[in-house]
Design an enzyme around this catalytic site. Structure first.
Site, PDB file in Angstrom:
ATOM      1  N   ARG A 375       1.166  -5.385  -2.123  1.00  0.00           N
ATOM      2  CA  ARG A 375      -0.261  -5.598  -1.851  1.00  0.00           C
ATOM      3  C   ARG A 375      -1.024  -4.355  -2.280  1.00  0.00           C
ATOM      4  NH1 ARG A 375      -0.274 -10.116   1.551  1.00  0.00           N
ATOM      5  NH2 ARG A 375       1.384 -10.186   3.101  1.00  0.00           N
ATOM      6  N   ARG A 405       2.053 -13.226   0.274  1.00  0.00           N
ATOM      7  CA  ARG A 405       1.242 -14.232   0.944  1.00  0.00           C
ATOM      8  C   ARG A 405      -0.205 -13.812   1.118  1.00  0.00           C
ATOM      9  NH1 ARG A 405       4.414 -16.000   5.441  1.00  0.00           N
ATOM     10  NH2 ARG A 405       5.263 -17.563   4.062  1.00  0.00           N
ATOM     11  N   HIS A 435       9.704  -6.829  -1.600  1.00  0.00           N
ATOM     12  CA  HIS A 435       8.871  -6.229  -0.558  1.00  0.00           C
ATOM     13  C   HIS A 435       9.100  -4.717  -0.471  1.00  0.00           C
ATOM     14  CE1 HIS A 435       7.618  -5.702   3.811  1.00  0.00           C
ATOM     15  NE2 HIS A 435       6.592  -6.372   3.317  1.00  0.00           N
ATOM     16  N   HIS A 592       2.859   0.045  11.705  1.00  0.00           N
ATOM     17  CA  HIS A 592       3.481  -0.667  10.594  1.00  0.00           C
ATOM     18  C   HIS A 592       4.765  -0.002  10.091  1.00  0.00           C
ATOM     19  CE1 HIS A 592       3.517  -2.366   6.362  1.00  0.00           C
ATOM     20  NE2 HIS A 592       3.260  -3.441   7.056  1.00  0.00           N
TER      21      HIS A 592
END
Length: 717
Positions: A375, A405, A435, A592
């Site tokens: 991202r 996503r 990822h 995170h």
């Protein structure tokens, strides 16, 4: 002895219900009087955006399983139908709590400080004249009423759009007619009213007031706002396509027409309008949510940023720290050669990561840059520097995960852009999402070729780096460099390295590594040797991992888990998980980072990772787990974990009955870990500036323009 079944469903919490518990902890922050008032508004808005994504993906998946009559069960023993029913029941309860928080707590509280979200009947004459002019001059030319009758079927209702449903009749006639009207998203939903600086009204309320002017010679009987959330999960059959990019673009178009999973309507909607919407949209009764207030609380984030001159009602700003060795005045590669560098964002500036790529793009010794992008922001400086590197003759290879996503469209755009700039772009492996967060810079130096690597727990997104807590490592360690090179060869070609020196890679590798460590911990405990396992992640849902933790706890291993979101493990079960403790921190920043620590008789092994312990991360994604071996940096990670674990302000503790409870602070000094790190960063930054001034007291430092100042949430001030 009876052998214990560690996969017994009674030992597990349903994943979806656990996620709803997490969203409820976010909702608690909106009700927490210790938070600044406008931040509480923002937390309430976040619960809505969280819920929307949850419905679009997770609830949609359950609905599909029910539709195909899937006869399986989750780890907690629930069928798909039982899960869907339980999720809808709990989501209805949460909705009531959301709107009670808005109507009874937050709107009265902001009114007391001069911030007013007004209804039409509360407007004064001047404000009424303003909205009338606004409707005629701005809105009227754009609005498109859609009749719904035998010749014109019920229109398509787009996902997450605000719409009005109307029942009307021709003047002098009794027959009910129906129409819909989309509230245009090109206008701000929160409209500032004149004179009073912080008086606002919602766009749909202005349209409702004058909607009759779109239906001349008709009487309007009912008008109600509604919104639908559709199944937005991307279903890419990679094994059947030779061009993944085209397949993703095709699926993006199809996704917009997914099945309606949730219908939100105003609580005062008429029975006729409600019945018609349910029938036309094909919605189950359990999926209809009646809201006591404005539909879609996402507008609260806009209200937060639109309010003027109320900074005292927001979190105080802090100054992020940047090691001078990693700024644009120093050769970052020489700095990394000296020693590894660790950054904890947002307390350490993400600028250092951007600077790593920027210097690589112009450094004459750099031969190649390789990078994974999952991202990125809408205006990513990293993309710009990768393009510059290619134009400067560097070999640039970028893996852009176009299946990320809700970032698919953005990533397809950047993939095309990078290709136009001369970069080699790859899209990952068939059946797997990439990822991992990896950057590799290959540089020719006097001593030969040297590899420089950045590994992180979070995305290369300069925007979210302002409010996601993540940890990154810059290193020139040769073994790590070789491992990362092999990973990129694996991603771009057919290479399958027989082993990795330092890194552990999913699929499979991270699972095997952590299970081996837990087995080692079990052996230590069985021989009475001290052993302690500490982990931090976003979510824990993988059944095999949880079963292994239960086995370890049964053997006497002490396990501490910091889990922000989903936790399917139940701590404190007698004979099963008595030595497992679970903390969750929900606060100013989104926790995170992923940390895995194994302490064998005082020998602490410290690892960071891009992966949570979820089945998708361990089985169906390319992820990395890497060691922090430099002693001072390992100590810093241990200190970060210890501070987070000792937090008693933002922490909730998961009890054996499945409830999350605040820490009892009686007799203890308060510790807000996130606030502690922010204050510490500010102190480091101020000391650094003071030291630089002492070294060069005549140096002129211009004040930054307001356009270049960012608040901690990454929004322009």
């Amino acid at each position: 002895m009876t052998e214990i079944d560690y996969e017994d469903p009674q030992f597990y919490t349903n994943r979806e219900l656990s996620w709803l518990d997490f969203n409820d902890r976010v909702l608690e922050e909106a009700r927490n009087k210790h938070n600044p008032l406008l931040e509480r508004l923002k937390f309430l808005g976040i619960t809505q955006s969280n819920m929307d994504e949850f419905v679009m993906v997770r609830v949609a998946s359950l609905a599909k399983l029910v539709e195909v009559k899937w006869d399986g069960h989750d780890a907690s023993g629930l069928s798909a139908a039982q899960q869907l029913k339980a999720v809808n029941d709990k989501a209805h309860e949460q909705l009531v709590k959301q709107y009670t928080t808005l109507n009874r707590i937050l709107l009265p509280a902001i009114k007391q400080v001069g911030i007013n979200l007004l209804r039409v009947e509360e407007l004064n004459d001047e404000q009424l004249q303003f909205i009338k002019s606004y409707f005629h001059d701005e809105l009227y030319p754009v609005l498109t009423p859609m009749a719904d009758d035998t010749s014109r079927p019920f229109p398509f209702i787009g996902n997450d759009t605000i719409n009005l449903s109307l029942r009307l009749s021709k003047k002098g006639h009794d027959k009910s007619l129906y129409a819909t009207l989309q509230v245009p998203s090109i206008f701000p939903r929160v409209v500032r009213l004149p004179k009073a600086e912080n008086d606002f009204i919602l766009l749909e309320d202005i349209i409702k007031k004058f909607v009759d002017q779109l239906f001349v010679n008709y009487d309007i009987h009912d008008v109600s706002t509604f919104r639908v959330i559709r199944d937005m999960d991307l279903d890419v059959a990679e094994e059947d396509t030779s061009d993944l990019l085209k397949e993703v673009q095709q699926q993006l178009k199809l996704r917009e027409h997914g099945k309606v999973i949730r219908l939100e309507v105003e609580s005062d909607i008429s029975k006729k309008l409600r019945k018609r919407l349910v029938r036309e949209l094909g919605t189950d009764e359990d999926s209809v949510y009646e809201v006591n207030g404005p539909v879609d609380l996402n507008f609260l984030g806009k209200l937060y940023s639109t309010v003027a001159d109320k900074d005292e009602l927001k979190y105080p700003p802090f100054q992020a720290y940047q090691d001078t060795d990693l700024n644009d005045e120093h050769n970052i590669f020489e700095s990394i050669q000296e020693r590894d560098r660790l950054m904890q964002h947002p307390y350490d500036k993400f600028d250092s990561v951007v600077e790593f790529i920027r210097q690589a793009s112009i450094d004459k010794g750099v031969l190649a840059i390789k990078m994974t992008l999952y991202r990125v922001s809408g205006n990513s400086p990293i993309i710009k520097y990768l393009g510059r590197a290619a134009q400067n003759g560097k070999q640039v290879t970028v893996l852009v995960e176009v299946k990320a996503r809700f970032d698919e469209e953005n990533n397809v755009h950047w993939a095309r852009q990078l290709e136009r700039m001369g970069c080699h772009v790859i899209y990952g492996l068939v059946g797997l999402k990439t990822h991992s967060k990896l950057s590799l810079v290959v540089r020719r130096e006097e001593s030969g070729i040297r590899r420089y690597v950045h590994l992180g727990t979070g995305n290369y997104n300069d925007s979210t780096a302002h409010f996601y807590t993540d940890i990154g490592l810059l290193t020139a360690n040769n073994n790590i460099g070789v491992d990362v090179t092999n990973i990129f060869n694996m991603l771009s070609g057919y290479s399958r390295p027989p082993y990795f020196h330092k890194l552990h890679i999913s699929p499979n590798g991270i699972r095997e590594f952590i299970i081996d460590k837990l087995d080692q911990a079990i052996r230590y405990a069985q021989f009475g040797r001290p052993v302690h396992v500490q982990m931090k992640m976003n979510s824990l849902s993988d059944q095999e991992m949880i079963a292994k933790m239960y086995e370890a706890s049964h053997a006497g291993v002490k396990i501490d888990l910091l889990i922000r979101g989903i936790c399917c493990l139940k701590p404190g079960i007698k004979g099963i998980s008595e030595s497992i403790s679970v903390h969750s921190i929900v606060g100013r920043f989104l926790e995170h980072s992923r940390i895995y620590i194994f302490d064998f008789e005082g020998e602490k092994q410290v690892y960071l990772s891009s992966a949570d312990l979820m089945t998708r991360n361990l089985n169906r994604r390319v992820e990395q787990l890497f060691p922090v071996e430099q002693p001072d940096l390992a100590q810093r990670v241990l200190s970060i974990y210890r501070t987070l674990w000792q937090d008693n302000v933002r922490t909730r503790v998961l009890d054996v009955d499945g409830t999350y409870n605040r820490v009892d602070r009686r007799g203890r000094a308060s510790l807000d870990a996130q606030d502690y790190f922010a204050v510490q960063a500010t102190q480091w930054a101020e000391k650094q500036q003071l030291d630089l001034h002492k070294q060069n007291p005549n140096q002129f430092q211009p004040m930054m323009s307001p356009e270049n100042q960012h608040d901690p949430f990454g929004e322009e001030r």
